[in-house]
Design an enzyme around this catalytic site. Structure first.
Site, mmCIF file in Angstrom:
data_model
loop_
_atom_site.group_PDB
_atom_site.id
_atom_site.type_symbol
_atom_site.label_atom_id
_atom_site.label_comp_id
_atom_site.label_asym_id
_atom_site.label_seq_id
_atom_site.Cartn_x
_atom_site.Cartn_y
_atom_site.Cartn_z
ATOM 1 N N LYS A 273 0.726 -0.913 0.197
ATOM 2 C CA LYS A 273 -0.105 -0.170 0.081
ATOM 3 C C LYS A 273 0.954 1.243 -0.405
ATOM 4 O O LYS A 273 1.538 1.706 1.128
ATOM 5 C CB LYS A 273 -1.059 0.143 0.991
ATOM 6 C CG LYS A 273 -2.051 1.189 1.119
ATOM 7 C CD LYS A 273 -2.571 1.354 2.524
ATOM 8 C CE LYS A 273 -3.758 2.300 2.432
ATOM 9 N NZ LYS A 273 -4.527 2.411 4.307
ATOM 10 N N GLU A 277 -3.321 6.782 1.957
ATOM 11 C CA GLU A 277 -3.604 7.647 3.934
ATOM 12 C C GLU A 277 -2.807 7.513 4.340
ATOM 13 O O GLU A 277 -2.634 7.066 5.446
ATOM 14 C CB GLU A 277 -4.988 6.481 3.481
ATOM 15 C CG GLU A 277 -6.457 5.729 3.568
ATOM 16 C CD GLU A 277 -6.960 5.010 3.665
ATOM 17 O OE1 GLU A 277 -8.550 5.242 3.516
ATOM 18 O OE2 GLU A 277 -6.591 3.924 3.568
ATOM 19 N N ASP A 352 -14.905 1.536 -1.454
ATOM 20 C CA ASP A 352 -14.185 0.763 -0.289
ATOM 21 C C ASP A 352 -15.060 0.019 1.026
ATOM 22 O O ASP A 352 -15.703 0.555 1.372
ATOM 23 C CB ASP A 352 -13.614 2.151 0.627
ATOM 24 C CG ASP A 352 -13.048 2.151 1.983
ATOM 25 O OD1 ASP A 352 -12.194 0.482 1.655
ATOM 26 O OD2 ASP A 352 -12.798 2.558 2.834
ATOM 27 N N GLU A 380 -16.384 -4.626 8.134
ATOM 28 C CA GLU A 380 -16.066 -3.005 8.754
ATOM 29 C C GLU A 380 -17.340 -2.293 8.486
ATOM 30 O O GLU A 380 -17.282 -1.403 9.175
ATOM 31 C CB GLU A 380 -14.854 -2.985 7.589
ATOM 32 C CG GLU A 380 -14.570 -1.442 8.652
ATOM 33 C CD GLU A 380 -13.187 -1.007 6.914
ATOM 34 O OE1 GLU A 380 -12.978 0.810 6.974
ATOM 35 O OE2 GLU A 380 -12.690 -1.069 6.386
ATOM 36 N N TRP A 514 -13.743 11.687 2.495
ATOM 37 C CA TRP A 514 -14.226 10.959 4.057
ATOM 38 C C TRP A 514 -15.317 11.773 4.938
ATOM 39 O O TRP A 514 -15.589 10.854 5.706
ATOM 40 C CB TRP A 514 -12.663 11.677 5.053
ATOM 41 C CG TRP A 514 -11.636 11.135 4.785
ATOM 42 C CD1 TRP A 514 -11.184 9.949 3.260
ATOM 43 C CD2 TRP A 514 -9.926 10.914 5.235
ATOM 44 N NE1 TRP A 514 -10.004 9.985 2.886
ATOM 45 C CE2 TRP A 514 -9.574 10.088 4.536
ATOM 46 C CE3 TRP A 514 -10.176 11.256 6.859
ATOM 47 C CZ2 TRP A 514 -8.385 9.479 4.915
ATOM 48 C CZ3 TRP A 514 -9.404 10.893 7.261
ATOM 49 C CH2 TRP A 514 -8.091 9.992 6.379
#
Length: 651
Positions: A273, A277, A352, A380, A514
């Site tokens: 990754k 982020e 996501d 999640e 976000w």
């Protein structure tokens, strides 16, 4: 509003039969779907002492197969790869791991009662079937809801020279159960650590401990992989930079690869990754993703290793661009610039891991670089391990659009922790099981997988138990979508932990993308994100016929409606209801379904599960938690959206 009540009552009526079967042994869920009666009646003939994998196959069959005799044979000329040919008395494969997979399939067929006239040939649809563990070295798990990490690094003891000395008995047994479970469903790889990786993972101390795990997993056909922090050589003090074009950085990674393969010759490779982020990456040095991935690929290439480079990259280089478009924008024009041992790993949807997303168009826009589809097993955004949500239908939905023929592999973000039952919620085990089965064969139905898991886990074939519980499982994902975010709504969760609703969520200190208000775009005119050709043109990243289908409000599937369009509150749906009425109906329907699950489970299943009472009690308790959460979602969302629609909430 009668529609959801009628459907709910019909479903409840189907779930009213009392149970009359009693199980033979107690269980806390720790044996997963490997619960089997030990018979010790089977004679296994053939090459059973050639290697450790064949010995495991022999042991499994000897203990658990009811048949009197099974012959096994390896024939490399069959070119079956990891596959096998199977009858009720023989397993033929091209490799020892094929024999082991065949043994587990034979036992599965025995447990589910499908052995009659057995003759089949099986081969996996994709080569790489990998669990991604987001486990940290301190034992915590990012997006983990089942306790702490199963990698108890402090229970793997090294001597003063750094060589392996000892491992605790409990840890070894736990790792063997993990390996058996994965092998039984065809999973052949595990990334041991979080994609937000610690540089310490690349130190000799941890690599020696990884070797211990790799040695335990090897006979079960499981290769280990590691997530890496791209800036590891700099963070560990060996270089002054992590620039992938710097010769000292390249040399460090080549030496590190040589060190790893010296002790783990079948090491799989790296998962990365980068520049996402806050994670370091080649972009920090104005280099491309291809530059970064190729540097690592060159280090691994002499040993047969691969680089799995995640496409989950958004933000810095795409200011003002719709987030769901950014993966394609970032990688489309680098396609063909990667080494042949680099694989692009992309989430199933373009955002996501939401309860429902259209498939990610990156799978249609990358043609020369191999791809892995990344699915999220850990819940999640689907109630975590508090909600009963069976995910096979969601993944089957993805495979309607993305053929396995396009993929090099399938990765699943693990839901495994050190809780006794591994996954937190007893029914969350079914998602680990379903991932493995679909990674092996994406054409298997959700119904078949649910049936297999339920019978093997709770050792009950009585349809008065299995049929209604399977129906709970099969409808649970749609129920979750309805009580959380129906009709294409998305990403309106509470900040950070992503449990519960926060449709009014906005924090000025956060990037707008976000914040929940960015995604639903509710105003006095309507609700939904305009991604049509008149909006952000996210539809333009899809091929025909989907581009035109999604672009037109009249033809856009209603399950994606508010994903692609900003729709007036009084827009007439296919049902004849207005959009607002449909929203109310869907939210109420979701709550009603969970209420039905709760009532049925509490009143009609306990007698079937007298020897699985721990699991029964946990499920019973968590269904109450789920119902309270579903009501919160409905009430919070409808009351908030009502401030824009100015319409009555239909109860």
């Amino acid at each position: 509003m009668k529609k959801y009540l009628i459907l709910s009552l019909a479903f409840a009526f189907a779930l009213t039969t009392k149970a009359q079967i009693f199980l033979q042994k107690t269980s806390d869920g720790s044996m997963l779907w490997l619960n089997k009666q030990c018979y010790n009646t089977c004679l296994v003939k053939g090459m059973t002492d050639k290697d450790a994998t064949l010995s495991i196959a022999k042991d499994e069959l000897t203990k658990y197969y009811k048949g009197k005799e099974v012959s096994i044979r390896i024939d490399p000329l069959l070119n079956l790869g990891e596959g096998y040919m199977l009858t009720d008395s023989s397993i033929i494969a091209s490799s020892s791991i094929g024999i082991l997979y065949g043994a587990y399939d034979l036992l599965r067929l025995q447990e589910t009662g499908n052995l009659s006239h057995l003759s089949k040939t099986e081969k996996p649809a994709v080569n790489l079937r990998i669990l991604n563990h987001w486990d940290n070295l301190d034992g915590s798990i990012e997006r983990g809801y089942a306790g702490k990490s199963i990698w108890k690094w402090d229970e793997i003891i090294l001597d003063k020279t750094g060589e392996f000395k000892n491992i605790s008995k409990d840890l070894r047994n736990r790792l063997i159960t993990y390996a058996r479970s994965n092998a039984s469903i065809g999973i052949n790889g595990a990334v041991l650590n979080n994609v937000n990786a610690s540089p310490q993972m690349m130190t000799s101390e941890y690599l020696h401990k990884v070797k211990v795990i790799a040695d335990i997993f090897r006979p079960y056909g499981i290769r280990v992989y590691l997530s890496i922090n791209f800036a590891s050589p700099m963070a560990l003090g060996y270089t002054k930079t992590a620039d992938p074009l710097d010769m000292k950085v390249q040399l460090w990674w080549k030496k590190k690869a040589k060190e790893i393969y010296a002790s783990i010759p079948d090491f799989g490779g790296f998962l990365v990754k980068a520049n996402s982020e806050g994670q370091p990456g080649p972009g920090d040095y104005h280099r491309s993703h291809a530059d970064g991935a190729n540097m690592l690929a060159d280090a691994l290439k002499p040993f047969g290793g691969i680089v799995m480079w995640r496409s989950f990259v958004y933000g810095a280089n795409h200011k003002g661009e719709d987030r769901v478009k950014q993966a394609v924008s970032e990688f489309k024009y680098q396609d063909g610039k990667f080494r042949d041992n680099v694989i692009l790993q992309s989430k199933n949807g373009p955002l996501d891991f939401q309860p429902r997303e259209p498939y990610a168009p990156i799978f249609d826009n990358i043609h020369q670089t191999p791809q892995i589809a990344e699915l999220q097993i850990t819940q999640e955004y689907l109630g975590q391990s508090k909600h009963l949500v069976y995910l096979a239908p969601m993944w089957k939905e993805f495979f309607r659009f993305v053929s396995p023929d396009k993929l090099k592999g399938i990765a699943g973000v693990s839901n495994i922790g050190d809780n006794a039952n591994w996954c937190g919620h007893p029914f969350s085990q079914a998602n680990w099981y379903a991932f493995g089965r679909l990674a092996w064969n994406p054409s298997i139905s959700s119904e078949e997988i649910a049936h297999e898991w339920l019978i093997q886990t709770y050792e009950c074939k009585d349809e008065r138990f299995t049929k209604p519980v399977e129906m709970m499982m099969l409808t649970s994902r749609e129920a979750c979508v309805n009580y959380m975010m129906p009709l294409g709504l998305h990403h309106i969760f509470k900040f950070d932990h992503h449990y519960g609703p926060e449709p009014d969520g906005f924090k000025a200190e956060y990037p707008l993308e976000w914040c929940p208000v960015y995604y639903h775009q509710a105003d006095s005119n309507g609700i939904g994100f305009n991604r049509s050709s008149d909006g952000t043109d996210a539809v333009g990243q899809y091929p025909e016929p989907y581009r035109s289908l999604y672009d037109n409000l009249a033809t856009c599937p209603e399950e994606y409606l508010l994903w692609f369009h900003h729709v007036p509150w009084n827009y007439r749906m296919k049902s004849g209801s207005t959009l607002w009425e449909e929203l109310c109906m869907r939210y109420n329907m979701g709550v009603s379904m969970v209420e039905t699950y709760r009532d049925y489970w509490h009143t009609s299943t306990k007698e079937y599960m007298k020897d699985h009472i721990t699991e029964w009690e946990m499920t019973d308790s968590l269904l109450n938690v789920q119902l309270a959460s579903a009501k919160e979602w409905r009430d919070v969302c409808l009351k908030y959206f009502q401030t824009f629609s100015k319409m009555n909430i239909d109860e």
